[in-house]
Design a protein around this motif. Structure first.
Motif: not given
Lengths: 82, 82
Positions: B1-15
């Motif tokens: 199945m075609p898919k778009i994968i979005v990757e989200v990370m907490p900002k570097v400065d953030l605990l």
């Protein structure tokens, strides 16, 4: 910084209520071509040295036994970013 | 199945308390070469047709405005799997 990235997704058979909610919200805002949304985890393991093949093998074990719950989740990728 | 994968990370400065806990647990179990752990999200957007450049552009917008909180998170990747 060298890192190993572990990607974990809910199993295909499993309901993903958060993903379903996002899908519904996308439909309400006109994105009707998106037929499904699944939400999983992306875990970064950081190293302060070059990553070896042994590290990758160990990361696979950590991913399966520790970072994911094999009853409800699949490890879909273990990749290295040096 | 075609898919778009979005990757989200907490900002570097953030605990990232969950990531910190996992890191501590890995240290306790002997994985002392792992110097940090960050936990983010991996979101799959499914399609039942081929994904176009317009879909990818739209996915970038959805990722920034809807799937991530730009105050505390960064979209680190938007990739296509056809």
């Amino acid at each position: 910084m060298p890192k190993i990235i572990v990607e974990v997704m809910p199993k295909v058979d499993l309901l993903d209520p958060a993903g379903k909610s996002v899908n519904n919200a996308l439909h309400r805002t006109g994105h009707k071509d998106i037929t499904g949304v699944r939400i999983g985890k992306r875990i970064e393991l950081h190293f302060e040295r070059t990553i070896t093949d042994a590290d990758i093998a160990e990361a696979h074990k950590i991913a399966e036994n520790f970072l994911s719950n094999q009853v409800i989740e699949d490890v879909v990728a273990v990749t290295v970013e040096n």
